[in-house]
Design an enzyme around this catalytic site. Structure first.
Site, PDB file in Angstrom:
ATOM      1  N   GLU A  62       0.762  -1.174  -0.077  1.00 45.12           N
ATOM      2  CA  GLU A  62       0.031   0.028  -0.063  1.00 45.12           C
ATOM      3  C   GLU A  62       0.925   1.277  -0.020  1.00 45.12           C
ATOM      4  OE1 GLU A  62      -0.901  -2.562   1.764  1.00 45.12           O
ATOM      5  OE2 GLU A  62      -2.999  -2.943   0.878  1.00 45.12           O
ATOM      6  N   HIS A 131     -11.376  -4.072  10.072  1.00 46.53           N
ATOM      7  CA  HIS A 131     -11.885  -3.874   8.651  1.00 46.53           C
ATOM      8  C   HIS A 131     -13.281  -3.121   8.769  1.00 46.53           C
ATOM      9  CE1 HIS A 131      -9.437  -6.358   6.019  1.00 46.53           C
ATOM     10  NE2 HIS A 131      -8.638  -6.542   7.237  1.00 46.53           N
TER      11      HIS A 131
END
Lengths: 326, 322
Positions: A62, A131
Site C-alpha cells: 500500500e 476492517h
C-alpha cells in the site's frame, strides 16, 4: 440518451472506462485490479480491454501503490490507484498526506499531482475492528487533498469522472454497502459533476439533515418516515468532505433553523463536529436548537452481529435525533 | 580509473568545491541565525557520490533524493542563488521559500526534489520511472537512498515494485555509516546493503568507493545504461558525512574516524588525481576555487537582498487552481 438503471459498482466502472478511453494517460493500478477483475468488480474486463500497460496489478504494497501513483502523477500520468479497502489506506497515509497532498504546495507549484485513490469504505458486515472503518474525515483534515464520497450510482459516475479530470489529488471512497444498490445513471460520457458541490437530495422546511455517502440513505429513509408525521426534512448530501460546501448547508439552515448531521463515521473530531462548529460560528442567529449528531458509537467494531448493529447509525436513530431538535 | 578528459574532471572539481563551499557557508549562516529553522542536513563529505552519479545522466533523465539534498541540487545545475534563497526562506528560492532546506526541487532540471520523510521518495522514484516506460521513453531515474532508509517499508515496497515492473531506476545507496547516530552494523542485519538486491531479483552492482568521483561516475554510468535497457539496479556507495546528521543535532564523538575519512576527502582525492595526470593544473584549481567561493558569496548576497514571502504566497498552490 436515457438514464440506465445499474448498481453503483457498474456506474463507477462506466466512469473509469470512459475516462480511460478518453485519455491515454489514465491508468489503473492496485491489488487484484487486473486478472482478478477487481475485488469489488469495478475493473471487470479492463485487463482484456486495455492491456497490462494500463491495468496494473501490484504487489500487496500500500505504501508503494500510493507513492508510485504520486510519482507517476507528478511525471504527467493520471493514475487511478485502488486501495482495496480504506482500512489498508492507513498503511498509505504518509504517501497520501505527506506527499500527494503537500507536493504542489511544498515546491511552490512546480509539480502537480493529478491522481485518484479509490478505496471501498464502510462497516456493518461483521468485518470486525480492523476492517470496519469510515475514516474519510481524517483525510479531509489535510489541505491539498480533495475527498469525495458518493451516495448514489449517478453521483458515483459524475464525481469519479470529475476526480480523474482534476489536476489535484483526490481520495475517493466507495461505500461497500452501496456497491450493489441500483440507481439511474446518465449514459453520456460527458456527465461530470463539479468537485465540492453538495446536492439537495430532498427538500423540506423543518429540519436540515446533513450527510454523506451511506448517511444520505439513512437520512432519506428517516425523512420518509417523518413526513408521515408532518415533519419535513431537507436532506443535504455533501458529496465532498473537501471542499466542503457549507454555503449550501447555510442556505438550507436559514430556512429550517435546525440541523442533524448524519455520518457513518465515529463521533470524535468528525464530519459532524466540523459541520456543527461551522453552523454555530456562522449561523448562530438562525439557530433554534442545538445541532444534533448521529454517528457510529464511539467503540471499536465487534464481530457479533447483535452488538455490531447496536454501534451503527440507522434511520431510526436519525428519526429520534430529529425529534429531539423539533 | 577510466579515461575521463580534463575539462570534465575540472567541471567535477568545480561542482564538488562549490558544494563544499555552499555547505560551509550554510553552516556559518545557521550559526549566525541568518538561516533558521530546525532542519538542515549538510552534504559535506559526500560530494563525490552526488557529483559522480549525477554526471552519468542525460538532462532528460531524472533525479530524486531525500532531505540531504543541497549537493544533489547543485550538481544537477540548480543555481546557488536559487538554493541559498530557499535556505533563507525567500520568495526567490527554488520553492518560493515554502520548502526550505529539505525541499529543494527544480522541475526544469528534472530534479524532483528532496523529501523529508525517510524513504518517502522511493515509491515516487518508481512512479516517475513508470511514466518513462509508459510513454515509451528511455529516460531513467537516479534515486539516492540513505543507508537508514534501507530499513523501512518504503525501501522494500518500492524496490520490489521496481523489480516486478522492470522500471528504469538506479537505486544508489549513500552509505555514510550512520542513520542519524546509529551505525549501519547496529541497524542492518545485512550491513552490505547492496546485497538487498538479491531479495528483489534485481541487478546488484555492488559497492563503490564513494570518495572517488571517477569510480562513482563509472559505476553509475554502467548502471544507468543497464536501467535504460533492462530494469532497476542497486548500488552502494561508501562515504561519510563530516557534520552531524542535521545542524541542530549533536555531532557524534568520532574524531579519529572523521580524521581517517578526511585523509580520503573526495575533493583531495580528485585534486591528487588531477595533479598526477596534468602538469601545472594547480593554478587552474586555484582559479576554480576562487570563482566558486565568489559564487557562493554572491548567492548569499542575492538571498539576503531577496524579499520574504507574502500572505499571497502562504495561501497559493495549496491546490491547482486553474
Amino acid at each position: 440518451m436515457a438514464d440506465k438503471n445499474m448498481p453503483m459498482r457498474e456506474a463507477l466502472r462506466m466512469a473509469l472506462r470512459e475516462e480511460m478511453i478518453r485519455d491515454e494517460r489514465v491508468f489503473v493500478m492496485g491489488e487484484e485490479v487486473g486478472a482478478w477483475q477487481g475485488t469489488h468488480r469495478v475493473t471487470r474486463g479492463f485487463l482484456d480491454e486495455f492491456g497490462e500497460k494500463r491495468v496494473r496489478d501490484t504487489p500487496i504494497s500500500e505504501m508503494a501503490i500510493a507513492g508510485a501513483a504520486v510519482g507517476a502523477a507528478m511525471a504527467g500520468l493520471r493514475p487511478v490507484a485502488e486501495i482495496m479497502t480504506i482500512n489498508f489506506a492507513f498503511l498509505s497515509l504518509d504517501a497520501i498526506i505527506n506527499h500527494a497532498a503537500k507536493i504542489h504546495y511544498m515546491f511552490n507549484g512546480q509539480f502537480r499531482v493529478p491522481m485518484v485513490i479509490r478505496a471501498a469504505s464502510g462497516w456493518g458486515d461483521q468485518a470486525t475492528a480492523t476492517h470496519s472503518h469510515t475514516p474519510e474525515p481524517i483525510f479531509a483534515h489535510f489541505p491539498g487533498l480533495y475527498v469525495g464520497c458518493p451516495s448514489t450510482p449517478r453521483d458515483a459516475k459524475g464525481m469519479l469522472k470529475a476526480a480523474i479530470r482534476d489536476d489535484n489529488p483526490v481520495l475517493f471512497t466507495e461505500s461497500i454497502a452501496m456497491y450493489s444498490k441500483p440507481g439511474l445513471v446518465p449514459e453520456e460520457d460527458d456527465f461530470v459533476l463539479p468537485i465540492g458541490k453538495a446536492d439537495i437530495k430532498r427538500e423540506g422546511r423543518h429540519v436540515t439533515l446533513v450527510a454523506y455517502a451511506r448517511g444520505v440513505e439513512w437520512s432519506l429513509q428517516a425523512a420518509e418516515q417523518l413526513a408521515k408525521e408532518g415533519i419535513e426534512c431537507e436532506v443535504v448530501d455533501m458529496r465532498w468532505l473537501r471542499p466542503l460546501d457549507m454555503p449550501t448547508v447555510f442556505e438550507s439552515f436559514k430556512k429550517t433553523n435546525r440541523c442533524v448531521v448524519v455520518e457513518e463515521s465515529l463521533p470524535y473530531y468528525s464530519f459532524g463536529s466540523e459541520v456543527a462548529a461551522q453552523l454555530q460560528e456562522h449561523m448562530f442567529d438562525y439557530m433554534d436548537a442545538p445541532v444534533k449528531r448521529v454517528s457510529a458509537m464511539d467503540v471499536p467494531l465487534p464481530y457479533a452481529r447483535e452488538i455490531e448493529l447496536m454501534a451503527l447509525p440507522n434511520a431510526q436513530k436519525v428519526v429520534d435525533a430529529v425529534k429531539e431538535v423539533i | 580509473m577510466a579515461e575521463i578528459d580534463k575539462p570534465t574532471l575540472l567541471e567535477w572539481y568545480r561542482q564538488m568545491f562549490l558544494i563544499r563551499q555552499f555547505e560551509n557557508q550554510c553552516d556559518v549562516l545557521y550559526k549566525e541565525k541568518k538561516i533558521t529553522g530546525v532542519y538542515m542536513h549538510l552534504y559535506s563529505g559526500l560530494e563525490a557520490t552526488g557529483v559522480g552519479a549525477v554526471a552519468a545522466l542525460r538532462p532528460s533523465d531524472h533525479v530524486i533524493t531525500a532531505y540531504r539534498d543541497h549537493g544533489i541540487a547543485l550538481a544537477r545545475g540548480m543555481t546557488p542563488e536559487s538554493a541559498m534563497a530557499e535556505m533563507m526562506g525567500k520568495r526567490t528560492g527554488c520553492s518560493g521559500g515554502k520548502g526550505g532546506s529539505m525541499h529543494l526541487a527544480s522541475r526544469e532540471h528534472n530534479f524532483w526534489g528532496g523529501y523529508a520523510i525517510v524513504g518517502g521518495h522511493l515509491p515516487l522514484a518508481a512512479g516517475i520511472a513508470l511514466e518513462s516506460r509508459y510513454n515509451g521513453k528511455d529516460d531513467v531515474v537516479l534515486s539516492f537512498v540513505g543507508d537508514g532508509a534501507s530499513n523501512n517499508g518504503y525501501f522494500h515496497e518500492a524496490l520490489n515494485l521496481s523489480a516486478v515492473w522492470d522500471l528504469p531506476v538506479v537505486w544508489l545507496i549513500e552509505n555514510n555509516g550512520y542513520g542519524m547516530g546509529t551505525p549501519v552494523e547496529v541497524s542492518s542485519g545485512q550491513p552490505e546493503l547492496h546485497k538487498r538486491a538479491v531479495a528483489y531479483g534485481m541487478k546488484d552492482m555492488g559497492r563503490v568507493d564513494g570518495q572517488n568521483v571517477v569510480d562513482v561516475y563509472n559505476v553509475v554510468s554502467k548502471a544507468v545504461e543497464y536501467a535504460r535497457k533492462k530494469g532497476p539496479v542497486l548500488i552502494e556507495s561508501l562515504t561519510y558525512r563530516y557534520k552531524g546528521h542535521g545542524v541542530s543535532d549533536r555531532s557524534y564523538d568520532k574524531m579519529a574516524e572523521l580524521r581517517d575519512w578526511q585523509q580520503k576527502d573526495p575533493i583531495l582525492v580528485l585534486q591528487d588525481y588531477l595533479c598526477k595526470h596534468y602538469e601545472c593544473v594547480e593554478d587552474e584549481l586555484k582559479d576554480i576555487e576562487r570563482e566558486q567561493m565568489a559564487a557562493v558569496f554572491k548567492a548569499v548576497e542575492f538571498a539576503e537582498d531577496s524579499e520574504v514571502p507574502t500572505y499571497e504566497d502562504l495561501i497559493s498552490h495549496i491546490y491547482v487552481e486553474e
